[in-house]
Design a protein around this motif. Structure first.
Motif, mmCIF file in Angstrom:
data_model
loop_
_atom_site.group_PDB
_atom_site.id
_atom_site.type_symbol
_atom_site.label_atom_id
_atom_site.label_comp_id
_atom_site.label_asym_id
_atom_site.label_seq_id
_atom_site.Cartn_x
_atom_site.Cartn_y
_atom_site.Cartn_z
ATOM 1 N N GLN A 6 0.886 -1.338 0.348
ATOM 2 C CA GLN A 6 0.024 -0.307 -0.376
ATOM 3 C C GLN A 6 1.387 1.121 0.166
ATOM 4 O OE1 GLN A 6 -2.880 -0.218 3.264
ATOM 5 N NE2 GLN A 6 -4.764 -0.625 1.900
ATOM 6 N N ARG A 7 0.637 1.788 -0.642
ATOM 7 C CA ARG A 7 1.149 3.361 -1.008
ATOM 8 C C ARG A 7 0.118 4.986 -0.386
ATOM 9 N NH1 ARG A 7 5.479 3.748 -4.046
ATOM 10 N NH2 ARG A 7 5.357 5.956 -3.092
ATOM 11 N N PRO A 8 0.089 5.023 0.968
ATOM 12 C CA PRO A 8 -0.953 5.786 1.275
ATOM 13 C C PRO A 8 -1.031 7.007 0.923
ATOM 14 C CG PRO A 8 0.008 5.020 3.336
ATOM 15 C CD PRO A 8 0.096 3.801 2.249
ATOM 16 N N GLU A 9 0.565 7.247 1.553
ATOM 17 C CA GLU A 9 0.370 8.856 1.091
ATOM 18 C C GLU A 9 0.317 9.594 -0.742
ATOM 19 O OE1 GLU A 9 0.833 10.727 3.128
ATOM 20 O OE2 GLU A 9 -0.544 9.406 4.413
ATOM 21 N N LEU A 10 0.947 8.285 -1.514
ATOM 22 C CA LEU A 10 1.035 8.954 -3.012
ATOM 23 C C LEU A 10 -0.649 8.791 -3.729
ATOM 24 C CD1 LEU A 10 2.630 8.040 -5.162
ATOM 25 C CD2 LEU A 10 1.679 5.527 -5.826
ATOM 26 N N MET A 11 -0.561 10.156 -4.303
ATOM 27 C CA MET A 11 -2.047 10.420 -4.998
ATOM 28 C C MET A 11 -2.985 10.689 -4.209
ATOM 29 S SD MET A 11 -0.745 10.214 -8.539
ATOM 30 C CE MET A 11 -2.553 11.024 -9.085
ATOM 31 N N LYS A 12 -2.398 11.118 -3.199
ATOM 32 C CA LYS A 12 -3.592 11.394 -1.705
ATOM 33 C C LYS A 12 -4.593 12.338 -1.959
ATOM 34 C CE LYS A 12 -3.520 12.144 3.353
ATOM 35 N NZ LYS A 12 -3.326 11.829 4.368
ATOM 36 N N GLY A 13 -5.573 12.138 -2.098
ATOM 37 C CA GLY A 13 -7.034 13.255 -2.213
ATOM 38 C C GLY A 13 -7.130 13.789 -3.764
ATOM 39 N N LYS A 14 -6.506 12.343 -4.387
ATOM 40 C CA LYS A 14 -6.304 13.355 -6.043
ATOM 41 C C LYS A 14 -7.245 12.059 -6.822
ATOM 42 C CE LYS A 14 -2.332 15.072 -6.774
ATOM 43 N NZ LYS A 14 -0.597 15.156 -7.152
ATOM 44 N N THR A 15 -7.488 11.885 -8.158
ATOM 45 C CA THR A 15 -8.030 11.064 -9.101
ATOM 46 C C THR A 15 -8.352 9.975 -9.847
ATOM 47 O OG1 THR A 15 -10.204 12.707 -8.393
ATOM 48 C CG2 THR A 15 -10.820 10.730 -10.077
ATOM 49 N N ILE A 16 -7.922 9.132 -9.817
ATOM 50 C CA ILE A 16 -7.545 8.419 -10.907
ATOM 51 C C ILE A 16 -8.469 7.939 -11.611
ATOM 52 C CG2 ILE A 16 -5.789 6.004 -12.338
ATOM 53 C CD1 ILE A 16 -4.092 6.648 -9.335
ATOM 54 N N LEU A 17 -8.508 8.039 -12.667
ATOM 55 C CA LEU A 17 -9.083 7.220 -14.141
ATOM 56 C C LEU A 17 -8.719 6.363 -14.512
ATOM 57 C CD1 LEU A 17 -11.734 7.720 -15.746
ATOM 58 C CD2 LEU A 17 -11.046 8.720 -17.187
ATOM 59 N N TYR A 18 -9.384 5.312 -14.789
ATOM 60 C CA TYR A 18 -8.857 3.874 -15.301
ATOM 61 C C TYR A 18 -9.902 3.355 -16.021
ATOM 62 C CZ TYR A 18 -6.936 -0.780 -16.028
ATOM 63 O OH TYR A 18 -6.913 -1.795 -16.430
ATOM 64 N N VAL A 19 -9.156 3.225 -17.837
ATOM 65 C CA VAL A 19 -9.386 3.248 -18.987
ATOM 66 C C VAL A 19 -9.233 1.159 -19.277
ATOM 67 C CG1 VAL A 19 -9.965 3.668 -20.773
ATOM 68 C CG2 VAL A 19 -9.219 5.330 -19.396
ATOM 69 N N VAL A 43 -10.497 6.469 -7.169
ATOM 70 C CA VAL A 43 -10.430 5.649 -8.467
ATOM 71 C C VAL A 43 -11.546 5.324 -9.578
ATOM 72 C CG1 VAL A 43 -8.778 3.864 -10.144
ATOM 73 C CG2 VAL A 43 -8.384 4.604 -7.341
ATOM 74 N N VAL A 44 -11.144 5.537 -11.379
ATOM 75 C CA VAL A 44 -13.346 5.772 -11.671
ATOM 76 C C VAL A 44 -12.853 5.369 -12.402
ATOM 77 C CG1 VAL A 44 -14.460 7.042 -12.463
ATOM 78 C CG2 VAL A 44 -13.840 8.095 -10.822
ATOM 79 N N ALA A 45 -13.882 4.311 -12.530
ATOM 80 C CA ALA A 45 -13.062 2.764 -13.833
ATOM 81 C C ALA A 45 -14.993 2.928 -14.263
ATOM 82 C CB ALA A 45 -12.467 2.051 -12.629
ATOM 83 N N PRO A 46 -15.082 3.006 -15.245
ATOM 84 C CA PRO A 46 -16.578 3.020 -16.175
ATOM 85 C C PRO A 46 -15.895 1.651 -16.693
ATOM 86 C CG PRO A 46 -15.150 4.648 -17.029
ATOM 87 C CD PRO A 46 -14.245 4.797 -16.210
ATOM 88 N N ASP A 47 -17.402 1.537 -17.022
ATOM 89 C CA ASP A 47 -17.532 0.669 -18.114
ATOM 90 C C ASP A 47 -17.754 1.459 -19.166
ATOM 91 O OD1 ASP A 47 -18.316 -1.588 -15.977
ATOM 92 O OD2 ASP A 47 -19.878 -2.171 -16.500
ATOM 93 N N THR A 65 -16.128 16.117 -15.844
ATOM 94 C CA THR A 65 -16.295 16.599 -14.295
ATOM 95 C C THR A 65 -16.142 16.325 -13.794
ATOM 96 O OG1 THR A 65 -17.641 13.958 -15.147
ATOM 97 C CG2 THR A 65 -18.771 16.206 -16.063
ATOM 98 N N GLU A 66 -15.064 14.959 -13.892
ATOM 99 C CA GLU A 66 -14.002 14.438 -13.011
ATOM 100 C C GLU A 66 -12.861 15.212 -12.857
ATOM 101 O OE1 GLU A 66 -15.005 12.797 -10.152
ATOM 102 O OE2 GLU A 66 -16.924 11.912 -11.056
ATOM 103 N N LYS A 67 -12.416 15.482 -13.957
ATOM 104 C CA LYS A 67 -10.656 16.065 -14.181
ATOM 105 C C LYS A 67 -9.923 15.677 -13.535
ATOM 106 C CE LYS A 67 -12.491 21.194 -15.138
ATOM 107 N NZ LYS A 67 -13.738 20.387 -15.374
ATOM 108 N N PRO A 68 -9.450 14.438 -13.625
ATOM 109 C CA PRO A 68 -8.721 12.978 -13.507
ATOM 110 C C PRO A 68 -7.000 14.333 -13.073
ATOM 111 C CG PRO A 68 -9.249 12.660 -15.010
ATOM 112 C CD PRO A 68 -9.961 13.431 -15.076
ATOM 113 N N ASP A 69 -6.634 13.748 -12.000
ATOM 114 C CA ASP A 69 -5.044 13.657 -11.511
ATOM 115 C C ASP A 69 -4.385 12.982 -12.837
ATOM 116 O OD1 ASP A 69 -5.527 15.824 -9.879
ATOM 117 O OD2 ASP A 69 -6.499 14.204 -8.612
#
Length: 362
Positions: A6-19, A43-47, A65-69
Protein backbone atom coordinates in the motif's frame (compact mmCIF):
# COMPACT_ATOMS: atom_id res chain seq x y z
CA UNK A 1 -3.72 -13.99 -0.90
CA UNK A 2 -4.62 -10.42 -0.01
CA UNK A 3 -2.17 -7.80 -1.22
CA UNK A 4 -0.33 -5.95 1.54
CA UNK A 5 1.48 -3.43 -0.68
CA UNK A 6 0.00 0.00 0.00
CA UNK A 7 1.03 3.59 -0.71
CA UNK A 8 -1.41 5.70 1.34
CA UNK A 9 0.48 8.96 0.71
CA UNK A 10 0.80 8.45 -3.05
CA UNK A 11 -1.77 10.46 -5.07
CA UNK A 12 -3.48 11.28 -1.78
CA UNK A 13 -6.78 13.10 -2.27
CA UNK A 14 -6.51 12.80 -6.05
CA UNK A 15 -8.52 11.07 -8.76
CA UNK A 16 -7.29 8.40 -11.17
CA UNK A 17 -9.35 7.47 -14.21
CA UNK A 18 -8.75 3.86 -15.21
CA UNK A 19 -9.67 2.91 -18.79
CA UNK A 20 -10.01 -0.84 -19.19
CA UNK A 21 -9.14 -3.04 -22.13
CA UNK A 22 -11.23 -5.00 -24.62
CA UNK A 23 -13.87 -7.32 -23.09
CA UNK A 24 -13.13 -6.07 -19.59
CA UNK A 25 -14.95 -3.73 -17.21
CA UNK A 26 -14.51 -1.29 -14.37
CA UNK A 27 -14.67 -4.21 -11.94
CA UNK A 28 -11.40 -5.80 -13.06
CA UNK A 29 -8.76 -7.09 -10.70
CA UNK A 30 -6.50 -4.20 -11.67
CA UNK A 31 -9.08 -1.68 -10.47
CA UNK A 32 -9.49 -3.51 -7.18
CA UNK A 33 -5.73 -3.57 -6.71
CA UNK A 34 -5.39 0.13 -7.47
CA UNK A 35 -8.02 0.94 -4.86
CA UNK A 36 -6.38 -1.33 -2.29
CA UNK A 37 -2.87 -0.07 -2.96
CA UNK A 38 -3.88 3.59 -3.08
CA UNK A 39 -6.39 3.78 -0.22
CA UNK A 40 -6.51 7.58 -0.20
CA UNK A 41 -7.00 7.93 -3.94
CA UNK A 42 -10.32 7.94 -5.77
CA UNK A 43 -10.24 5.50 -8.70
CA UNK A 44 -12.94 6.09 -11.32
CA UNK A 45 -13.38 3.06 -13.57
CA UNK A 46 -16.41 3.10 -15.87
CA UNK A 47 -17.69 0.19 -17.93
CA UNK A 48 -16.97 1.29 -21.48
CA UNK A 49 -19.62 0.82 -24.17
CA UNK A 50 -18.66 -1.63 -26.89
CA UNK A 51 -19.03 1.01 -29.59
CA UNK A 52 -15.77 2.96 -29.87
CA UNK A 53 -17.43 6.31 -30.62
CA UNK A 54 -19.71 5.96 -27.61
CA UNK A 55 -16.77 4.96 -25.42
CA UNK A 56 -14.78 7.99 -26.54
CA UNK A 57 -17.71 10.31 -25.85
CA UNK A 58 -18.16 8.81 -22.38
CA UNK A 59 -14.49 9.29 -21.55
CA UNK A 60 -14.49 12.90 -22.70
CA UNK A 61 -17.53 13.57 -20.51
CA UNK A 62 -15.90 11.91 -17.51
CA UNK A 63 -12.74 13.96 -18.00
CA UNK A 64 -14.83 17.11 -18.17
CA UNK A 65 -16.70 16.36 -14.93
CA UNK A 66 -14.07 14.49 -12.90
CA UNK A 67 -10.93 16.29 -14.10
CA UNK A 68 -8.73 13.31 -13.19
CA UNK A 69 -5.20 13.91 -11.98
CA UNK A 70 -4.00 10.82 -13.82
CA UNK A 71 -5.40 8.52 -16.49
CA UNK A 72 -4.22 4.91 -16.81
CA UNK A 73 -5.29 3.00 -19.91
CA UNK A 74 -4.50 -0.60 -20.75
CA UNK A 75 -4.59 -2.21 -24.20
CA UNK A 76 -7.71 -0.85 -25.93
CA UNK A 77 -8.02 1.57 -23.02
CA UNK A 78 -4.52 2.80 -23.78
CA UNK A 79 -5.64 3.69 -27.29
CA UNK A 80 -8.55 5.70 -25.87
CA UNK A 81 -6.43 7.31 -23.16
CA UNK A 82 -3.85 8.54 -25.66
CA UNK A 83 -6.53 10.81 -27.13
CA UNK A 84 -7.49 12.37 -23.78
CA UNK A 85 -5.12 15.29 -24.21
CA UNK A 86 -4.34 17.71 -21.43
CA UNK A 87 -4.07 15.07 -18.70
CA UNK A 88 -1.17 13.06 -17.31
CA UNK A 89 -1.47 9.56 -18.75
CA UNK A 90 0.10 6.11 -18.54
CA UNK A 91 -0.59 3.83 -21.49
CA UNK A 92 0.08 0.14 -20.83
CA UNK A 93 0.47 -1.98 -23.96
CA UNK A 94 -1.76 0.42 -25.92
CA UNK A 95 -3.66 -1.22 -28.78
CA UNK A 96 -3.33 1.57 -31.33
CA UNK A 97 -4.35 -0.88 -34.07
CA UNK A 98 -7.32 -2.37 -32.25
CA UNK A 99 -9.38 -2.81 -35.44
CA UNK A 100 -6.76 -5.05 -37.02
CA UNK A 101 -5.94 -6.76 -33.71
CA UNK A 102 -9.53 -7.93 -33.25
CA UNK A 103 -9.47 -9.72 -36.58
CA UNK A 104 -6.12 -11.42 -36.09
CA UNK A 105 -6.86 -12.55 -32.52
CA UNK A 106 -10.39 -13.87 -33.09
CA UNK A 107 -12.07 -10.87 -31.50
CA UNK A 108 -14.94 -10.82 -33.97
CA UNK A 109 -18.38 -12.32 -33.45
CA UNK A 110 -19.72 -13.58 -30.16
CA UNK A 111 -17.49 -12.77 -27.15
CA UNK A 112 -17.69 -13.03 -23.37
CA UNK A 113 -17.07 -10.21 -20.94
CA UNK A 114 -14.05 -11.16 -18.84
CA UNK A 115 -15.21 -9.21 -15.77
CA UNK A 116 -18.61 -8.39 -14.25
CA UNK A 117 -20.47 -5.50 -15.88
CA UNK A 118 -22.83 -3.11 -14.12
CA UNK A 119 -25.61 -3.97 -16.58
CA UNK A 120 -25.22 -7.68 -15.84
CA UNK A 121 -24.31 -8.56 -19.42
CA UNK A 122 -22.09 -11.60 -19.86
CA UNK A 123 -21.76 -11.70 -23.65
CA UNK A 124 -21.48 -9.28 -26.55
CA UNK A 125 -21.15 -9.44 -30.32
CA UNK A 126 -18.51 -7.67 -32.40
CA UNK A 127 -19.81 -6.90 -35.87
CA UNK A 128 -17.89 -5.52 -38.82
CA UNK A 129 -19.45 -2.13 -38.09
CA UNK A 130 -18.03 -2.23 -34.55
CA UNK A 131 -14.61 -3.23 -35.88
CA UNK A 132 -14.75 -0.35 -38.36
CA UNK A 133 -15.66 2.03 -35.52
CA UNK A 134 -12.61 0.86 -33.54
CA UNK A 135 -10.43 1.42 -36.57
CA UNK A 136 -11.85 4.88 -37.23
CA UNK A 137 -11.45 6.06 -33.64
CA UNK A 138 -7.92 4.64 -33.46
CA UNK A 139 -7.00 6.56 -36.61
CA UNK A 140 -7.21 9.78 -34.59
CA UNK A 141 -4.41 8.78 -32.22
CA UNK A 142 -1.50 11.24 -32.07
CA UNK A 143 -3.45 14.03 -33.78
CA UNK A 144 -2.94 16.62 -31.04
CA UNK A 145 0.47 15.80 -29.61
CA UNK A 146 2.21 19.03 -28.65
CA UNK A 147 5.62 19.44 -27.03
CA UNK A 148 4.30 19.20 -23.48
CA UNK A 149 2.40 16.02 -24.32
CA UNK A 150 5.41 14.55 -26.07
CA UNK A 151 7.91 15.21 -23.30
CA UNK A 152 5.98 15.31 -20.04
CA UNK A 153 2.36 14.24 -20.08
CA UNK A 154 2.46 10.70 -21.44
CA UNK A 155 4.32 7.52 -20.53
CA UNK A 156 4.03 4.32 -22.53
CA UNK A 157 4.73 0.90 -21.00
CA UNK A 158 5.35 -2.06 -23.29
CA UNK A 159 5.73 -5.67 -22.18
CA UNK A 160 8.79 -7.28 -23.70
CA UNK A 161 6.87 -10.58 -23.95
CA UNK A 162 3.53 -9.18 -25.12
CA UNK A 163 2.04 -11.60 -27.68
CA UNK A 164 -0.93 -9.36 -28.49
CA UNK A 165 0.13 -5.82 -29.45
CA UNK A 166 3.44 -4.41 -30.61
CA UNK A 167 3.10 -0.65 -30.78
CA UNK A 168 6.28 0.65 -29.15
CA UNK A 169 7.58 2.10 -32.42
CA UNK A 170 4.30 3.91 -33.08
CA UNK A 171 4.40 5.42 -29.61
CA UNK A 172 8.09 6.33 -29.81
CA UNK A 173 7.56 8.26 -33.04
CA UNK A 174 5.35 10.71 -31.11
CA UNK A 175 6.41 10.52 -27.44
CA UNK A 176 9.80 10.27 -25.75
CA UNK A 177 8.81 8.33 -22.62
CA UNK A 178 8.37 4.83 -24.00
CA UNK A 179 9.61 2.12 -21.62
CA UNK A 180 9.88 -1.64 -22.01
CA UNK A 181 9.04 -3.74 -18.96
CA UNK A 182 9.44 -7.37 -18.00
CA UNK A 183 6.00 -8.78 -18.69
CA UNK A 184 3.30 -9.77 -21.13
CA UNK A 185 0.04 -8.11 -22.18
CA UNK A 186 -2.05 -8.22 -19.04
CA UNK A 187 -1.46 -5.83 -16.19
CA UNK A 188 -0.79 -8.24 -13.31
CA UNK A 189 0.17 -7.41 -9.72
CA UNK A 190 3.91 -7.52 -10.35
CA UNK A 191 3.72 -5.19 -13.35
CA UNK A 192 1.45 -2.83 -11.45
CA UNK A 193 3.81 -2.57 -8.47
CA UNK A 194 7.18 -2.66 -10.23
CA UNK A 195 6.41 -0.89 -13.51
CA UNK A 196 3.32 1.31 -13.16
CA UNK A 197 3.82 2.57 -9.62
CA UNK A 198 7.28 4.08 -10.26
CA UNK A 199 5.69 6.26 -12.94
CA UNK A 200 2.78 7.20 -10.69
CA UNK A 201 5.41 8.20 -8.14
CA UNK A 202 7.19 10.50 -10.63
CA UNK A 203 3.92 12.06 -11.78
CA UNK A 204 2.74 12.69 -8.23
CA UNK A 205 6.09 14.28 -7.32
CA UNK A 206 5.94 16.54 -10.37
CA UNK A 207 2.34 17.55 -9.76
CA UNK A 208 3.13 18.41 -6.14
CA UNK A 209 6.46 20.01 -7.03
CA UNK A 210 7.84 17.73 -4.37
CA UNK A 211 11.59 17.86 -3.82
CA UNK A 212 13.18 14.71 -2.42
CA UNK A 213 16.74 14.19 -1.19
CA UNK A 214 19.03 13.10 -4.04
CA UNK A 215 20.60 9.67 -3.65
CA UNK A 216 23.30 8.16 -5.88
CA UNK A 217 24.14 4.45 -5.90
CA UNK A 218 27.27 2.91 -7.38
CA UNK A 219 26.95 -0.27 -9.46
CA UNK A 220 29.96 -2.61 -9.31
CA UNK A 221 30.21 -4.29 -5.94
CA UNK A 222 27.16 -2.38 -4.70
CA UNK A 223 24.18 -3.09 -6.94
CA UNK A 224 25.94 -5.64 -9.15
CA UNK A 225 28.01 -8.55 -7.82
CA UNK A 226 31.36 -7.81 -9.46
CA UNK A 227 33.46 -10.30 -7.49
CA UNK A 228 31.33 -13.32 -8.28
CA UNK A 229 31.01 -12.18 -11.88
CA UNK A 230 34.48 -13.20 -12.94
CA UNK A 231 34.30 -16.40 -10.87
CA UNK A 232 31.39 -17.56 -13.05
CA UNK A 233 33.48 -17.37 -16.22
CA UNK A 234 34.49 -20.91 -17.21
CA UNK A 235 36.32 -20.10 -20.45
CA UNK A 236 39.96 -20.59 -19.41
CA UNK A 237 41.29 -19.13 -22.66
CA UNK A 238 39.22 -15.99 -22.15
CA UNK A 239 40.42 -15.64 -18.57
CA UNK A 240 44.01 -16.03 -19.71
CA UNK A 241 43.56 -13.46 -22.47
CA UNK A 242 42.16 -10.93 -20.00
CA UNK A 243 44.28 -11.96 -17.03
CA UNK A 244 44.30 -9.21 -14.43
CA UNK A 245 41.64 -7.20 -16.28
CA UNK A 246 38.46 -9.26 -16.44
CA UNK A 247 36.53 -5.99 -16.53
CA UNK A 248 37.68 -5.63 -20.15
CA UNK A 249 35.87 -8.79 -21.27
CA UNK A 250 33.11 -7.79 -23.72
CA UNK A 251 29.70 -8.27 -22.12
CA UNK A 252 31.15 -8.79 -18.64
CA UNK A 253 29.13 -6.09 -16.89
CA UNK A 254 25.84 -7.08 -18.52
CA UNK A 255 26.07 -10.59 -17.08
CA UNK A 256 26.66 -9.75 -13.42
CA UNK A 257 24.11 -10.90 -10.85
CA UNK A 258 22.49 -8.38 -8.51
CA UNK A 259 23.88 -8.18 -4.99
CA UNK A 260 21.60 -9.76 -2.36
CA UNK A 261 18.57 -7.52 -1.68
CA UNK A 262 19.92 -4.87 -4.08
CA UNK A 263 16.84 -4.80 -6.32
CA UNK A 264 14.50 -4.67 -3.32
CA UNK A 265 16.55 -1.83 -1.84
CA UNK A 266 16.62 0.15 -5.07
CA UNK A 267 12.84 -0.05 -5.39
CA UNK A 268 12.32 0.99 -1.79
CA UNK A 269 14.77 3.89 -1.99
CA UNK A 270 13.28 5.07 -5.29
CA UNK A 271 9.92 5.49 -3.59
CA UNK A 272 11.32 7.85 -0.97
CA UNK A 273 14.36 9.48 -2.59
CA UNK A 274 15.32 10.99 -5.92
CA UNK A 275 17.47 7.97 -6.76
CA UNK A 276 20.10 7.59 -9.50
CA UNK A 277 22.70 5.01 -10.47
CA UNK A 278 26.16 6.61 -10.62
CA UNK A 279 28.84 4.42 -12.16
CA UNK A 280 32.36 4.67 -13.61
CA UNK A 281 32.88 2.07 -16.36
CA UNK A 282 36.42 1.34 -17.57
CA UNK A 283 37.56 3.34 -20.59
CA UNK A 284 39.41 0.27 -21.83
CA UNK A 285 36.19 -1.71 -22.47
CA UNK A 286 33.88 -0.04 -25.01
CA UNK A 287 31.05 -2.50 -24.31
CA UNK A 288 31.07 -1.72 -20.58
CA UNK A 289 29.03 1.43 -21.11
CA UNK A 290 26.21 -0.28 -22.99
CA UNK A 291 26.55 -3.39 -20.80
CA UNK A 292 25.72 -1.32 -17.73
CA UNK A 293 22.65 0.14 -19.41
CA UNK A 294 21.50 -3.38 -20.30
CA UNK A 295 22.07 -4.53 -16.71
CA UNK A 296 20.10 -1.63 -15.27
CA UNK A 297 17.19 -2.17 -17.66
CA UNK A 298 17.11 -5.90 -16.96
CA UNK A 299 17.37 -5.87 -13.18
CA UNK A 300 16.07 -2.47 -12.03
CA UNK A 301 13.34 -2.06 -14.63
CA UNK A 302 11.06 0.93 -15.08
CA UNK A 303 12.19 2.68 -11.90
CA UNK A 304 15.64 3.18 -13.42
CA UNK A 305 14.38 4.89 -16.59
CA UNK A 306 16.77 7.73 -17.46
CA UNK A 307 18.45 7.42 -14.06
CA UNK A 308 21.79 5.99 -15.11
CA UNK A 309 24.68 8.46 -14.83
CA UNK A 310 28.14 7.60 -16.12
CA UNK A 311 30.94 9.66 -14.62
CA UNK A 312 34.53 9.30 -13.49
CA UNK A 313 34.17 12.44 -11.38
CA UNK A 314 31.43 11.60 -8.92
CA UNK A 315 32.17 14.68 -6.85
CA UNK A 316 30.66 16.80 -9.64
CA UNK A 317 27.23 15.30 -8.99
CA UNK A 318 25.34 17.39 -6.46
CA UNK A 319 23.27 15.36 -4.03
CA UNK A 320 22.56 14.33 -0.47
CA UNK A 321 23.79 10.72 -0.34
CA UNK A 322 26.23 8.50 -2.21
CA UNK A 323 26.36 4.75 -1.61
CA UNK A 324 29.65 3.33 -2.89
CA UNK A 325 32.05 0.57 -1.94
CA UNK A 326 35.17 2.57 -2.81
CA UNK A 327 36.32 6.14 -2.29
CA UNK A 328 37.73 6.55 -5.81
CA UNK A 329 36.57 8.38 -8.94
CA UNK A 330 35.68 11.39 -6.83
CA UNK A 331 33.60 9.52 -4.25
CA UNK A 332 35.95 10.71 -1.50
CA UNK A 333 35.20 14.32 -2.49
CA UNK A 334 31.41 13.94 -2.63
CA UNK A 335 29.86 16.91 -0.84
CA UNK A 336 26.94 15.00 0.68
CA UNK A 337 26.85 11.99 3.00
CA UNK A 338 29.12 9.18 1.79
CA UNK A 339 27.91 5.70 2.78
CA UNK A 340 30.63 3.06 2.46
CA UNK A 341 28.90 -0.12 1.32
CA UNK A 342 30.30 -3.38 2.68
CA UNK A 343 31.69 -1.90 5.90
CA UNK A 344 30.07 -1.51 9.32
CA UNK A 345 27.40 -0.35 9.82
CA UNK A 346 26.48 -0.78 6.13
CA UNK A 347 27.70 -4.28 5.36
CA UNK A 348 24.54 -5.33 3.48
CA UNK A 349 21.61 -3.81 1.65
CA UNK A 350 19.36 -4.83 4.52
CA UNK A 351 21.50 -2.66 6.81
CA UNK A 352 21.10 0.25 4.43
CA UNK A 353 17.33 -0.20 4.17
CA UNK A 354 17.07 -0.05 7.98
CA UNK A 355 19.20 3.11 8.02
CA UNK A 356 17.04 4.92 5.49
CA UNK A 357 13.81 3.69 7.07
CA UNK A 358 14.91 5.40 10.27
CA UNK A 359 15.61 8.60 8.33
CA UNK A 360 12.03 8.56 7.03
CA UNK A 361 12.81 10.15 3.69
CA UNK A 362 15.08 12.85 5.09
Amino acid sequence: MELIYQRPELMKGKTILYVHGFASSGASGTVKNLRNMLPNTRVVAPDLPLNAHEAMDLLHNICETEKPDLIIGTSMGGMYAEQLYGFDRILVNPAFQIGETLKTLHGMGKQKWLNPREDGATEFFVTQDEADAFKEVASHCFENVDEEERRTRVYGLFGDKDPVVHTFDMFASHYINGIMFDGEHRLNDSVLINSVFPIINWIDDRQERRSKPVLYIDMDGVLADFDNGWRKIKDEALLEQYKGRVYDIPGFFANLDPMPSAVKAFRYLSEHYDTYILTSPPFSNPTAWSDKLMWVQKHLGVGSFRRLIVSHHKELNYGDYLIDDRDVNGADKFMGTFIKFGEDPFKTWDDIIVFFERLGGQ
